[in-house]
Design an enzyme around this catalytic site. Sequence first.
Site, PDB file in Angstrom:
ATOM      1  N   GLU A 148      -9.848 -22.828 -13.211  1.00 41.55           N
ATOM      2  CA  GLU A 148      -8.502 -23.126 -13.692  1.00 41.55           C
ATOM      3  C   GLU A 148      -8.348 -24.635 -13.899  1.00 41.55           C
ATOM      4  O   GLU A 148      -7.249 -25.132 -14.069  1.00 41.55           O
ATOM      5  CB  GLU A 148      -7.432 -22.572 -12.747  1.00 41.55           C
ATOM      6  CG  GLU A 148      -7.568 -23.007 -11.311  1.00 41.55           C
ATOM      7  CD  GLU A 148      -6.584 -22.287 -10.410  1.00 41.55           C
ATOM      8  OE1 GLU A 148      -5.381 -22.502 -10.575  1.00 41.55           O
ATOM      9  OE2 GLU A 148      -7.035 -21.517  -9.536  1.00 41.55           O
TER      10      GLU A 148
ATOM     11  N   CYS B 147      -6.979 -18.470  -9.075  1.00 43.43           N
ATOM     12  CA  CYS B 147      -8.120 -18.371  -8.146  1.00 43.43           C
ATOM     13  C   CYS B 147      -8.798 -17.000  -8.186  1.00 43.43           C
ATOM     14  O   CYS B 147      -9.768 -16.769  -7.475  1.00 43.43           O
ATOM     15  CB  CYS B 147      -7.654 -18.678  -6.723  1.00 43.43           C
ATOM     16  SG  CYS B 147      -6.723 -20.199  -6.614  1.00 43.43           S
TER      17      CYS B 147
ATOM     18  N   HIS C 160      -9.060 -15.171   0.292  1.00 41.96           N
ATOM     19  CA  HIS C 160      -8.893 -16.396  -0.499  1.00 41.96           C
ATOM     20  C   HIS C 160      -8.265 -17.453   0.405  1.00 41.96           C
ATOM     21  O   HIS C 160      -7.307 -17.158   1.134  1.00 41.96           O
ATOM     22  CB  HIS C 160      -8.001 -16.135  -1.723  1.00 41.96           C
ATOM     23  CG  HIS C 160      -7.547 -17.398  -2.368  1.00 41.96           C
ATOM     24  ND1 HIS C 160      -8.445 -18.340  -2.836  1.00 41.96           N
ATOM     25  CD2 HIS C 160      -6.313 -17.922  -2.579  1.00 41.96           C
ATOM     26  CE1 HIS C 160      -7.769 -19.370  -3.325  1.00 41.96           C
ATOM     27  NE2 HIS C 160      -6.471 -19.141  -3.184  1.00 41.96           N
TER      28      HIS C 160
HETATM   29  N1  CAA Z   1       1.729 -29.334  14.848  1.00 42.40           N
HETATM   30  C1  CAA Z   1       1.246 -28.104  14.592  1.00 42.40           C
HETATM   31  N2  CAA Z   1       1.663 -27.372  13.520  1.00 42.40           N
HETATM   32  C2  CAA Z   1       2.574 -27.925  12.695  1.00 42.40           C
HETATM   33  C3  CAA Z   1       3.109 -29.190  12.920  1.00 42.40           C
HETATM   34  C4  CAA Z   1       2.647 -29.927  14.062  1.00 42.40           C
HETATM   35  N3  CAA Z   1       3.105 -31.138  14.343  1.00 42.40           N
HETATM   36  N4  CAA Z   1       3.991 -29.453  11.936  1.00 42.40           N
HETATM   37  C5  CAA Z   1       4.023 -28.367  11.115  1.00 42.40           C
HETATM   38  N5  CAA Z   1       3.161 -27.437  11.575  1.00 42.40           N
HETATM   39  C6  CAA Z   1       2.853 -26.141  11.001  1.00 42.40           C
HETATM   40  C7  CAA Z   1       4.070 -25.401  10.500  1.00 42.40           C
HETATM   41  O1  CAA Z   1       4.718 -24.690  11.526  1.00 42.40           O
HETATM   42  C8  CAA Z   1       3.437 -24.498   9.444  1.00 42.40           C
HETATM   43  O2  CAA Z   1       2.854 -23.394  10.062  1.00 42.40           O
HETATM   44  P1  CAA Z   1       3.427 -21.905   9.789  1.00 42.40           P
HETATM   45  O3  CAA Z   1       3.346 -21.687   8.311  1.00 42.40           O
HETATM   46  O4  CAA Z   1       2.520 -21.019  10.561  1.00 42.40           O
HETATM   47  O5  CAA Z   1       4.838 -21.936  10.264  1.00 42.40           O
HETATM   48  C9  CAA Z   1       2.313 -25.352   8.874  1.00 42.40           C
HETATM   49  O6  CAA Z   1       2.056 -26.373   9.840  1.00 42.40           O
HETATM   50  C10 CAA Z   1       2.659 -26.026   7.556  1.00 42.40           C
HETATM   51  O7  CAA Z   1       3.860 -26.710   7.762  1.00 42.40           O
HETATM   52  P2  CAA Z   1       5.041 -26.574   6.694  1.00 42.40           P
HETATM   53  O8  CAA Z   1       5.255 -25.137   6.337  1.00 42.40           O
HETATM   54  O9  CAA Z   1       6.197 -27.328   7.169  1.00 42.40           O
HETATM   55  O10 CAA Z   1       4.333 -27.322   5.485  1.00 42.40           O
HETATM   56  P3  CAA Z   1       4.901 -27.681   4.071  1.00 42.40           P
HETATM   57  O11 CAA Z   1       6.306 -27.264   3.898  1.00 42.40           O
HETATM   58  O12 CAA Z   1       4.619 -29.108   3.876  1.00 42.40           O
HETATM   59  O13 CAA Z   1       4.014 -26.812   3.057  1.00 42.40           O
HETATM   60  C11 CAA Z   1       2.496 -25.389   2.005  1.00 42.40           C
HETATM   61  C12 CAA Z   1       2.928 -25.993   3.328  1.00 42.40           C
HETATM   62  C13 CAA Z   1       3.619 -24.537   1.418  1.00 42.40           C
HETATM   63  C14 CAA Z   1       1.280 -24.504   2.231  1.00 42.40           C
HETATM   64  C15 CAA Z   1       2.146 -26.540   1.022  1.00 42.40           C
HETATM   65  O14 CAA Z   1       1.059 -27.278   1.521  1.00 42.40           O
HETATM   66  C16 CAA Z   1       1.825 -26.078  -0.370  1.00 42.40           C
HETATM   67  O15 CAA Z   1       2.711 -25.922  -1.201  1.00 42.40           O
HETATM   68  N6  CAA Z   1       0.509 -25.886  -0.687  1.00 42.40           N
HETATM   69  C17 CAA Z   1       0.074 -25.428  -2.006  1.00 42.40           C
HETATM   70  C18 CAA Z   1       0.389 -23.966  -2.255  1.00 42.40           C
HETATM   71  C19 CAA Z   1      -0.472 -23.014  -1.472  1.00 42.40           C
HETATM   72  O16 CAA Z   1      -1.523 -23.367  -0.945  1.00 42.40           O
HETATM   73  N7  CAA Z   1      -0.052 -21.728  -1.450  1.00 42.40           N
HETATM   74  C20 CAA Z   1      -0.828 -20.692  -0.795  1.00 42.40           C
HETATM   75  C21 CAA Z   1      -0.583 -19.330  -1.400  1.00 42.40           C
HETATM   76  S1  CAA Z   1      -0.885 -19.415  -3.195  1.00 42.40           S
HETATM   77  C22 CAA Z   1      -2.600 -19.304  -3.317  1.00 42.40           C
HETATM   78  O17 CAA Z   1      -3.275 -18.925  -2.401  1.00 42.40           O
HETATM   79  C23 CAA Z   1      -3.256 -19.735  -4.614  1.00 42.40           C
HETATM   80  C24 CAA Z   1      -3.795 -21.111  -4.441  1.00 42.40           C
HETATM   81  O18 CAA Z   1      -4.973 -21.310  -4.134  1.00 42.40           O
HETATM   82  C25 CAA Z   1      -2.875 -22.228  -4.618  1.00 42.40           C
END
Ligand code: CAA
Length: 390
Positions: free
Chosen positions: A79, A111, A233
């Site tokens: 992609e 993906c 994945h």
């Molecule tokens: N200590 C330990 N854990 C902590 C922490 C700390 N100090 N602070 C936060 N965390 C944890 C949170 O609790 C959370 O865990 P849970 O989901 O189990 O609750 C985790 O760390 C991530 O924290 P946030 O949810 O607050 O993180 P975020 O809002 O910044 O975003 C995300 C996380 C949505 C994955 C973001 O990184 C993102 O948008 N990534 C790209 C999209 C993605 O990867 N999507 C996955 C599904 S789509 C797919 O699979 C296709 C692809 O390849 C993209």
Amino acid sequence: MDIGIESIAFYVPHYFLDMRKLAEARGVDAEKHVVGLGQEKMAVPPPGEDVVTMAANAAERALETVDRDQVEMVVFATESSVDQSKAAGIYVHALLGLQPHCRVFETKQACYAATAGLQAAAALIARRPKMKALIVAADVARYGLGTPGEPTQGAGAVAMVVSADPKVLVLEPESGTYTEDVMDFWRPNSRDEALVDGKYSVRVYLRALAAAWKQYSEESGREFTDIDRFCYHLPFTTMAEKAHTQLAKVSGHRDRSPEQRQRDIADSLVYNRIVGNTYAASLYIGLTSLLENAQEDLTGKRVSLFSYGSGCVAEFFSGVVPAGYRSALHAAAHREMLDTRVELSYDEYVDFYLRYLPKDPENWEFPAYETGSFRLRAIRDYKRIYERAT
Ligand code: CAA
């Protein structure tokens, strides 16, 4: 006749960023990256490394033990492609000197694209058992500096030789698929960075998993406990934990202990944790991780694979590990590649990120960085010039 993966190898760039350094620069707790997302290191491609160079490096290794003249098809799943018309696989075909009587094409569905290639290859081999197919998947995951997606970036490629001599994994014919028109992650043609609705994408991934599993289990008659190891994945490592919890729940095994759940998936996560998201390649780098890092002999074990491509298409399928699989792996070479990588400072990461490639350059020369056996040397009159690195 058994059909499946005869050889599998992957490649990642020579450079990485420690996720603790990224956390420090962004002013967030490092535990969020390392524990919350499960990412310790993120592969960063230098200028002159793209999906073609990464795929050619992975494919060269996967083909080491294979008669190249039997390769009649090259599928390139990506992609983050380099041209709107020409399939990136044609560059790989040339760089590796493959024989000319070969179908070469590119597949795209986020993906999921490598899985489409794998299943198409298996179907063709059923009709033409002497042929082999080379499936390469390569991607650079870019979300943008300072965005929530930034810690889930990465880069890498995987190459699989699919044939009627499956030394690594015998594919089973049953599968469950699922398609839904959603905007959870996408990349408009005008942009180098993906757009993503992060939390929503996680929810859709889990929904697609439940739907694909349902069809797979109905079609195969198999239950959760018929599967010995689970590969998912991996957009980030802890996504596999969420997925596996979901699968245990929807298949009626909510009571599976956390220790047992970890055992089901842990070996498949070793490489992702230190590489990051490789989009189309990530599921299959996870499979390689499982096969190369499991201490126990996996002979005869059933491995499930869940492929998810945002947008979205998903597929749940499985395979059985044949006797002697260990001697068909490239574990030592992979370990050396990972162990000899160079760590970037935060400033170097930003520099590489910003010099990735200007949009549609007519002419461009690339400085020589460490890029494995192949590098993108230049773009001249909009034509990409690849070469074997000296
Ligand atoms: N200590 C330990 N854990 C902590 C922490 C700390 N100090 N602070 C936060 N965390 C944890 C949170 O609790 C959370 O865990 P849970 O989901 O189990 O609750 C985790 O760390 C991530 O924290 P946030 O949810 O607050 O993180 P975020 O809002 O910044 O975003 C995300 C996380 C949505 C994955 C973001 O990184 C993102 O948008 N990534 C790209 C999209 C993605 O990867 N999507 C996955 C599904 S789509 C797919 O699979 C296709 C692809 O390849 C993209």
